[in-house]
Motif scaffolding. Structure first.
Motif, PDB file in Angstrom:
ATOM      1  N   CYS A 174       0.843  -1.191   0.000  1.00 47.66           N
ATOM      2  CA  CYS A 174       0.000   0.000   0.000  1.00 47.66           C
ATOM      3  C   CYS A 174       0.879   1.242   0.000  1.00 47.66           C
ATOM      4  O   CYS A 174       2.052   1.201   0.402  1.00 47.66           O
ATOM      5  CB  CYS A 174      -0.918   0.020   1.231  1.00 47.66           C
ATOM      6  SG  CYS A 174      -2.182  -1.282   1.235  1.00 47.66           S
ATOM      7  N   ARG A 175       0.308   2.344  -0.421  1.00 49.31           N
ATOM      8  CA  ARG A 175       1.049   3.608  -0.431  1.00 49.31           C
ATOM      9  C   ARG A 175       1.459   4.015   0.977  1.00 49.31           C
ATOM     10  O   ARG A 175       2.565   4.516   1.187  1.00 49.31           O
ATOM     11  CB  ARG A 175       0.189   4.696  -1.076  1.00 49.31           C
ATOM     12  CG  ARG A 175       0.923   6.022  -1.248  1.00 49.31           C
ATOM     13  CD  ARG A 175      -0.014   7.097  -1.776  1.00 49.31           C
ATOM     14  NE  ARG A 175       0.693   8.327  -2.088  1.00 49.31           N
ATOM     15  CZ  ARG A 175       0.122   9.482  -2.340  1.00 49.31           C
ATOM     16  NH1 ARG A 175      -1.219   9.563  -2.320  1.00 49.31           N
ATOM     17  NH2 ARG A 175       0.826  10.563  -2.613  1.00 49.31           N
ATOM     18  N   THR A 176       0.577   3.793   1.946  1.00 44.95           N
ATOM     19  CA  THR A 176       0.889   4.082   3.350  1.00 44.95           C
ATOM     20  C   THR A 176       1.589   2.876   3.943  1.00 44.95           C
ATOM     21  O   THR A 176       1.035   1.766   3.965  1.00 44.95           O
ATOM     22  CB  THR A 176      -0.386   4.391   4.140  1.00 44.95           C
ATOM     23  OG1 THR A 176      -1.043   5.507   3.551  1.00 44.95           O
ATOM     24  CG2 THR A 176      -0.063   4.704   5.594  1.00 44.95           C
ATOM     25  N   ALA A 177       2.809   3.062   4.393  1.00 47.04           N
ATOM     26  CA  ALA A 177       3.614   1.960   4.921  1.00 47.04           C
ATOM     27  C   ALA A 177       2.881   1.259   6.061  1.00 47.04           C
ATOM     28  O   ALA A 177       2.327   1.906   6.952  1.00 47.04           O
ATOM     29  CB  ALA A 177       4.962   2.487   5.404  1.00 47.04           C
ATOM     30  N   GLY A 178       2.888  -0.071   6.024  1.00 45.80           N
ATOM     31  CA  GLY A 178       2.283  -0.868   7.072  1.00 45.80           C
ATOM     32  C   GLY A 178       0.813  -1.150   6.855  1.00 45.80           C
ATOM     33  O   GLY A 178       0.241  -2.014   7.527  1.00 45.80           O
ATOM     34  N   GLN A 179       0.187  -0.438   5.950  1.00 44.75           N
ATOM     35  CA  GLN A 179      -1.239  -0.651   5.690  1.00 44.75           C
ATOM     36  C   GLN A 179      -1.409  -1.886   4.830  1.00 44.75           C
ATOM     37  O   GLN A 179      -0.613  -2.162   3.929  1.00 44.75           O
ATOM     38  CB  GLN A 179      -1.826   0.570   4.997  1.00 44.75           C
ATOM     39  CG  GLN A 179      -3.345   0.622   5.002  1.00 44.75           C
ATOM     40  CD  GLN A 179      -3.861   1.922   4.410  1.00 44.75           C
ATOM     41  OE1 GLN A 179      -3.313   2.438   3.433  1.00 44.75           O
ATOM     42  NE2 GLN A 179      -4.904   2.477   5.010  1.00 44.75           N
ATOM     43  N   THR A 180      -2.453  -2.670   5.107  1.00 40.18           N
ATOM     44  CA  THR A 180      -2.691  -3.899   4.338  1.00 40.18           C
ATOM     45  C   THR A 180      -4.055  -3.913   3.661  1.00 40.18           C
ATOM     46  O   THR A 180      -4.404  -4.889   3.017  1.00 40.18           O
ATOM     47  CB  THR A 180      -2.575  -5.135   5.250  1.00 40.18           C
ATOM     48  OG1 THR A 180      -3.552  -5.034   6.303  1.00 40.18           O
ATOM     49  CG2 THR A 180      -1.179  -5.240   5.853  1.00 40.18           C
ATOM     50  N   ASN A 181      -4.812  -2.848   3.825  1.00 37.61           N
ATOM     51  CA  ASN A 181      -6.147  -2.759   3.220  1.00 37.61           C
ATOM     52  C   ASN A 181      -6.238  -1.406   2.526  1.00 37.61           C
ATOM     53  O   ASN A 181      -6.368  -0.371   3.183  1.00 37.61           O
ATOM     54  CB  ASN A 181      -7.215  -2.896   4.311  1.00 37.61           C
ATOM     55  CG  ASN A 181      -8.615  -3.043   3.719  1.00 37.61           C
ATOM     56  OD1 ASN A 181      -8.854  -2.739   2.561  1.00 37.61           O
ATOM     57  ND2 ASN A 181      -9.554  -3.525   4.533  1.00 37.61           N
ATOM     58  N   TYR A 202      -7.939  -1.549  -8.443  1.00 35.18           N
ATOM     59  CA  TYR A 202      -7.643  -2.773  -7.695  1.00 35.18           C
ATOM     60  C   TYR A 202      -7.496  -2.461  -6.206  1.00 35.18           C
ATOM     61  O   TYR A 202      -7.021  -1.385  -5.825  1.00 35.18           O
ATOM     62  CB  TYR A 202      -6.379  -3.427  -8.243  1.00 35.18           C
ATOM     63  CG  TYR A 202      -6.593  -4.010  -9.621  1.00 35.18           C
ATOM     64  CD1 TYR A 202      -7.170  -5.265  -9.782  1.00 35.18           C
ATOM     65  CD2 TYR A 202      -6.275  -3.278 -10.767  1.00 35.18           C
ATOM     66  CE1 TYR A 202      -7.395  -5.789 -11.057  1.00 35.18           C
ATOM     67  CE2 TYR A 202      -6.501  -3.788 -12.035  1.00 35.18           C
ATOM     68  CZ  TYR A 202      -7.063  -5.050 -12.164  1.00 35.18           C
ATOM     69  OH  TYR A 202      -7.297  -5.567 -13.410  1.00 35.18           O
ATOM     70  N   HIS A 203      -7.940  -3.424  -5.411  1.00 31.79           N
ATOM     71  CA  HIS A 203      -7.965  -3.225  -3.955  1.00 31.79           C
ATOM     72  C   HIS A 203      -7.280  -4.401  -3.265  1.00 31.79           C
ATOM     73  O   HIS A 203      -7.634  -5.561  -3.498  1.00 31.79           O
ATOM     74  CB  HIS A 203      -9.409  -3.110  -3.459  1.00 31.79           C
ATOM     75  CG  HIS A 203      -9.511  -2.837  -1.987  1.00 31.79           C
ATOM     76  ND1 HIS A 203      -9.456  -1.563  -1.467  1.00 31.79           N
ATOM     77  CD2 HIS A 203      -9.643  -3.681  -0.927  1.00 31.79           C
ATOM     78  CE1 HIS A 203      -9.561  -1.625  -0.158  1.00 31.79           C
ATOM     79  NE2 HIS A 203      -9.673  -2.902   0.202  1.00 31.79           N
ATOM     80  N   LYS A 204      -6.296  -4.057  -2.443  1.00 33.71           N
ATOM     81  CA  LYS A 204      -5.590  -5.061  -1.647  1.00 33.71           C
ATOM     82  C   LYS A 204      -6.236  -5.162  -0.273  1.00 33.71           C
ATOM     83  O   LYS A 204      -6.462  -4.159   0.402  1.00 33.71           O
ATOM     84  CB  LYS A 204      -4.117  -4.675  -1.489  1.00 33.71           C
ATOM     85  CG  LYS A 204      -3.335  -5.532  -0.478  1.00 33.71           C
ATOM     86  CD  LYS A 204      -1.914  -5.006  -0.321  1.00 33.71           C
ATOM     87  CE  LYS A 204      -1.173  -5.688   0.833  1.00 33.71           C
ATOM     88  NZ  LYS A 204      -0.961  -7.117   0.580  1.00 33.71           N
ATOM     89  N   ASN A 205      -6.536  -6.367   0.139  1.00 37.88           N
ATOM     90  CA  ASN A 205      -6.994  -6.633   1.505  1.00 37.88           C
ATOM     91  C   ASN A 205      -6.256  -7.865   1.987  1.00 37.88           C
ATOM     92  O   ASN A 205      -6.651  -8.993   1.739  1.00 37.88           O
ATOM     93  CB  ASN A 205      -8.501  -6.863   1.535  1.00 37.88           C
ATOM     94  CG  ASN A 205      -9.024  -6.942   2.966  1.00 37.88           C
ATOM     95  OD1 ASN A 205      -8.252  -6.921   3.919  1.00 37.88           O
ATOM     96  ND2 ASN A 205     -10.340  -7.038   3.109  1.00 37.88           N
ATOM     97  N   GLY A 206      -5.120  -7.616   2.644  1.00 37.79           N
ATOM     98  CA  GLY A 206      -4.239  -8.713   3.001  1.00 37.79           C
ATOM     99  C   GLY A 206      -3.654  -9.323   1.750  1.00 37.79           C
ATOM    100  O   GLY A 206      -3.044  -8.638   0.921  1.00 37.79           O
ATOM    101  N   ASN A 207      -3.851 -10.621   1.580  1.00 32.59           N
ATOM    102  CA  ASN A 207      -3.335 -11.310   0.395  1.00 32.59           C
ATOM    103  C   ASN A 207      -4.334 -11.309  -0.764  1.00 32.59           C
ATOM    104  O   ASN A 207      -4.001 -11.729  -1.863  1.00 32.59           O
ATOM    105  CB  ASN A 207      -2.976 -12.766   0.744  1.00 32.59           C
ATOM    106  CG  ASN A 207      -1.841 -12.833   1.738  1.00 32.59           C
ATOM    107  OD1 ASN A 207      -1.051 -11.906   1.853  1.00 32.59           O
ATOM    108  ND2 ASN A 207      -1.767 -13.935   2.485  1.00 32.59           N
ATOM    109  N   SER A 208      -5.560 -10.853  -0.478  1.00 35.47           N
ATOM    110  CA  SER A 208      -6.614 -10.926  -1.486  1.00 35.47           C
ATOM    111  C   SER A 208      -6.621  -9.672  -2.346  1.00 35.47           C
ATOM    112  O   SER A 208      -6.425  -8.562  -1.853  1.00 35.47           O
ATOM    113  CB  SER A 208      -7.980 -11.104  -0.819  1.00 35.47           C
ATOM    114  OG  SER A 208      -8.029 -12.299  -0.079  1.00 35.47           O
ATOM    115  N   MET A 209      -6.884  -9.867  -3.622  1.00 37.99           N
ATOM    116  CA  MET A 209      -6.993  -8.762  -4.553  1.00 37.99           C
ATOM    117  C   MET A 209      -8.412  -8.763  -5.123  1.00 37.99           C
ATOM    118  O   MET A 209      -8.924  -9.780  -5.573  1.00 37.99           O
ATOM    119  CB  MET A 209      -5.979  -8.882  -5.693  1.00 37.99           C
ATOM    120  CG  MET A 209      -5.990  -7.700  -6.657  1.00 37.99           C
ATOM    121  SD  MET A 209      -5.256  -6.220  -5.956  1.00 37.99           S
ATOM    122  CE  MET A 209      -3.509  -6.580  -6.239  1.00 37.99           C
TER     123      MET A 209
END
Length: 869
Positions: free
Chosen positions: A45-52, A150-157
């Motif tokens: 993610c653009r914001t470091a540490g963010q996963t969603n 596209y949207h990242k949520n953990g390992n899911s796209m």
């Protein structure tokens, strides 16, 4: 929206080579990274540490490519054999974000949406064929595009689709261009203005449409991708490691189904392609009017922000350029002054004057900016240091339209709810609902308010009006001889004062896109409009602000293979000059005095100027009536020993809940009638206990027979008249002087002999008091020290009679049966003169004897008349 002049295969060859080079330079770790459009495991993610997060693109336009690709910009003289008057430029648009820019012609529901002129059409399950849709109106179809995010949520796209910009099919190349992808403009740098997009435009090209694709990569196009998009700034990003999600995308090309730019890759449009130029506008064919000098090329990608990105503030760049193929620097000429309205202002208003573009400015009032804003009347001019030298503008005189005096207002008072008519003096009165600003709610000297229930303030102003002008100009139509034409020719005109060119008429030989341009004498672009026109006659609305100046030029410009003319021009039946009212003159054309180019039946206007006075408050006073405190005694139930009237009707629950006078034939006025008795009042005892209904009348002092307003009310045992709920009595009448009468259903009424001043404070009128002067003679009966209303008016015919026709005695006998005088009857009865709830003809407490007593007691033929006019 421009066609590409090279084959699609040449762009694809470049693409494959660039991708192959990028793959060779990519580490095995990068190749195996799990960051794809279906797997978000390694995506960041653009914001470091963010996963969603949404993985958004960040599209920029490269100053480095603009300055260096294909050797940098190339310029051509107006008389060049090819590219005459063009400044050719290249564009490179890298994606430096965390997600791809992916645009799709078909959404996940297999829908496509097209724009045909003013119509929007959605089509389901259209075959994947470039020619699968055509506009019913013959216009070129623009296809609405969906941006896939596209949207990242953990390992899911996952992804969402948003309907955003448009693309247009180009049949000459068999592919689609995304519309309005970039703009390229030539501008003059302005001192103190840091954003180049705010510098004045001198020349422009089309809003270019690109076929978005992964044509190159940041590593293979060294210097195109940088930490800053501004000229000579930023560190080059030449490694895949500079992009955490490098390569994220699906590999994009010129598909009608999807296009785009992957992360860390870019699209390049070379200056050799169609439309990749800025038009340095000519004068007469082959002649330059723009002077050589120092300018800047300003380029912007996605200027309408059609696409969602991480950063919308870095989509522009600029590079310096020295023009040396046009008119000799310092050649001189005349400038112009632009305003968006007439040079006539009202007090408190201002006007902005804008001079011809240049390097520096010196106004007659000492200002040194390109634009000045002034509220002071006077004559203004500017000397501009420009590529053409020291340029003088014409003088423009700003005049003041004085405001009139504030209106004199006249309030109005009405009984609410009602409308009031308010008055104000003045020649052109306008009414508002606020002392400043607010809503315009009426015009004219009289304003009728809406129905009001409370007192309301309004504000009136008088307005001095200097009406604007609307006129037709130019050749009215294409009669006289000529034909359809393509070529760089102009109409020339002078503007004696600023005005607005609203519209003009053209005759098109074919459906297609046209570019209409307006320039000044020095070759500076003033305004332009791109529009698609049908075949035949069309009115083109432009609403251009035309500056005061000489030798302006206007035309439909032949821009590129996508934008052309094919418009009718006359070469016979032409007679210059054509007056633009009193505002200017169309003086000729670049083709000579017998030729008229393209633009017929100009509609020209100047704005109306208004100068408003101070506002005057005018009030609609809304009254709900006057308050009265009436005291009275009814002779029938009155007990002189206790000083109270009997409340036998109340104790027997005989007093009706609704006033009885309407059903008995009494006339109401001024909103009277229909009053009701609160049930709670029936439980009140003592001096405030209800005795019966009475009727109060307000009569006109000058015309005592005229009843202005009535009110049914309750008389209490102590002689106080109250409203049906026990409160004060309010009668629907405006504040003023009235005659006041009190009446009862079987007692003679009485009225004051003189007017009583009534208003919002209760005025006491005591009919019990001997000192009160009443109308007529013996209007009341003296009972000890108390004056009472005469009882016995059973027939309600304005007199008391014991014998004779229409006497008041016989109804009593009839009320108890008519043959047995000792009979009685109970109820709320008209003949119950003592109001005890029992009708008696003989015996103690009968209702007959009071009649005889009240007419004199000894002469039964006497008659007592009610003293009401």
């Amino acid at each position: 929206m421009n066609n590409i002049t090279v084959s699609v295969s040449s762009r694809f060859g470049h693409l494959l080579g660039a991708l192959f080079a990028a793959l060779l330079g990519t580490s095995p770790v990068a190749l195996l990274a799990q960051c794809t459009t279906t797997n978000a495991t390694s995506c960041q993610c653009r914001t470091a540490g963010q996963t969603n997060c949404d993985l958004l693109p960040d599209i920029q336009i490269s100053w480095y490519a603009l300055a260096n690709y294909s050797g940098g910009p190339n310029q051509y003289a107006q008389n060049a054999s090819t590219n005459a008057g063009r400044l050719r430029v290249s564009g490179s648009t890298p994606n430096q974000g965390f997600g791809p820019l992916e645009v799709r012609g078909v959404n996940a529901q297999n829908q496509r949406t097209f724009i045909c002129g003013e119509d929007t059409i959605t089509v389901n399950n259209l075959p994947n064929d470039n020619n699968g849709f055509t506009c019913p109106n013959g216009f070129e179809a623009r296809q609405r595009l969906y941006q896939r995010i596209y949207h990242k949520n953990g390992n899911s796209m996952s992804y969402t689709e948003e309907l955003r910009g448009t693309m247009t099919y180009h049949p000459t190349h068999n592919h689609y261009h995304v519309d309005d992808w970039t703009t390229m403009t030539l501008r003059i740098e302005q001192p103190g203005v840091s954003d180049p997009r705010e510098w004045p435009i001198v020349a422009t090209g089309a809003k270019l449409g690109f076929c978005l694709m992964d044509l190159s990569t940041c590593p293979s196009s060294s210097g195109h991708c940088r930490t800053s998009q501004l000229y000579n700034q930023g560190t080059a990003l030449n490694s895949t490691s500079n992009f955490p999600n490098y390569g994220l995308g699906i590999g994009y090309s010129c598909s009608e189904n999807f296009q785009g730019i992957s992360v860390g890759k870019n699209d390049i449009y070379s200056e050799s392609l169609d439309g990749m130029w800025i038009n340095l506008l000519p004068g007469d064919p082959g002649q330059a009017v723009l002077c050589n000098g120092n300018y800047w090329i300003v380029a912007e990608v996605d200027p309408r922000n059609a696409w969602r990105e991480e950063n919308e503030d870095n989509n522009y760049t600029m590079i310096p350029v020295t023009i040396n193929t046009q008119k000799t620097a310092g050649s001189g000429g005349s400038g112009s002054i632009l305003t968006d309205k007439r040079a006539l202002i009202a007090p408190g208003q201002s006007i902005t004057l804008t001079a011809t573009p240049g390097y520096s400015y010196l106004w007659s009032n000492g200002a040194t900016t390109r634009s000045i804003t002034t509220s002071a009347p006077g004559t203004y001019s500017c000397t501009v240091t420009a590529p053409c030298g020291s340029i003088a503008t014409p003088s423009i005189t700003v005049s003041l339209l004085s405001a009139p005096a504030a209106p004199a207002g006249t309030d109005a008072t009405v009984l609410g709810p009602a409308s009031a008519d308010l008055l104000a003096t003045g020649a052109n009165v306008r009414w508002y609902d606020a002392p400043v600003g607010g809503n315009l709610i009426g015009t004219g000297n009289t304003f009728s308010t809406p129905t009001l229930s409370t007192t309301t303030n309004y504000w009136a102003e008088d307005v001095a009006v200097s009406a604007g002008t609307t006129t037709s100009a130019g050749k009215a139509d294409n009669s006289g001889g000529g034909g359809y034409f393509n070529g760089k020719h102009w109409l020339y005109f002078d503007a004696y004062e600023p005005f607005k060119l609203v519209s003009f008429k053209v005759y098109a030989n074919s459906v297609g896109k046209r570019q209409f341009v307006l320039r000044d004498q020095l070759g500076n672009l003033i305004a332009e409009k791109f529009v698609e026109l049908p075949s035949g006659t069309s009115t083109v609305t432009v609403n251009w602000d035309v500056p005061a100046g000489t030798q302006h030029a206007i035309t439909a410009f032949d821009d590129n293979s996508d934008v052309y003319q094919d418009l009718y021009r006359n070469n016979a039946g032409v007679s210059y000059p054509y007056a633009i009212g009193t505002m200017g003159s169309i003086t000729g054309s670049s083709g000579g005095p017998s030729v008229y180019y393209f633009l017929y039946d100009w509609q020209v206007s100047t704005n109306t100027v208004e100068s408003a006075s101070a506002r005057t408050m005018v009030t609609a006073h809304v009254s709900d009536g006057v308050l009265v405190d009436v005291k009275a005694v009814l002779d029938g139930p009155y007990d002189p020993v206790s000083g109270l009237m009997a409340d036998a009707l109340r104790t027997a629950a005989l007093i009706p809940g609704n006033e009885p006078f309407t059903s008995l034939g009494f006339a109401h006025a001024g909103g009277g009638g229909g009053e009701t008795l609160s049930p709670s009042l029936m439980s009140v005892t003592g001096s405030l206990a209800p005795v019966d209904w009475v009727l109060l009348e307000l009569r006109d002092v000058a015309q005592p027979t005229q009843v202005v307003a009535t009110r049914s009310a309750i008389l209490t045992r102590g002689g106080t008249v109250v409203s049906g709920d026990g409160g004060p009595v309010r009668i629907k009448a405006l504040d003023g002087n009235y005659l006041l009468a009190v009446r009862h259903r079987n007692h003679l009424g009485a009225m004051t002999a003189a007017g009583i001043a009534l208003g919002q404070t209760a005025t006491t009128v005591d009919f019990r008091a001997p000192a009160l002067v009443t109308w007529g003679v013996e209007a009341r009966k003296a009972n000890g020290s108390v004056m009472a209303l005469w009882s016995g008016n059973v027939e309600r015919n304005a007199n008391l009679k014991y014998v004779g026709d229409d006497n008041d005695r016989d109804p009593i006998l009839l009320g108890v049966g008519g043959s047995v005088p000792t009979n009685t009857a109970a109820g709320y009865l008209p003949a119950d003169t003592n109001l005890d709830g029992v009708l008696k003809y003989v015996g103690e407490g009968n209702d007959r004897d009071p009649i005889l007593s009240n007419i004199g007691g000894s002469v039964p033929t006497n008659v007592r008349f009610e003293q009401l006019p």
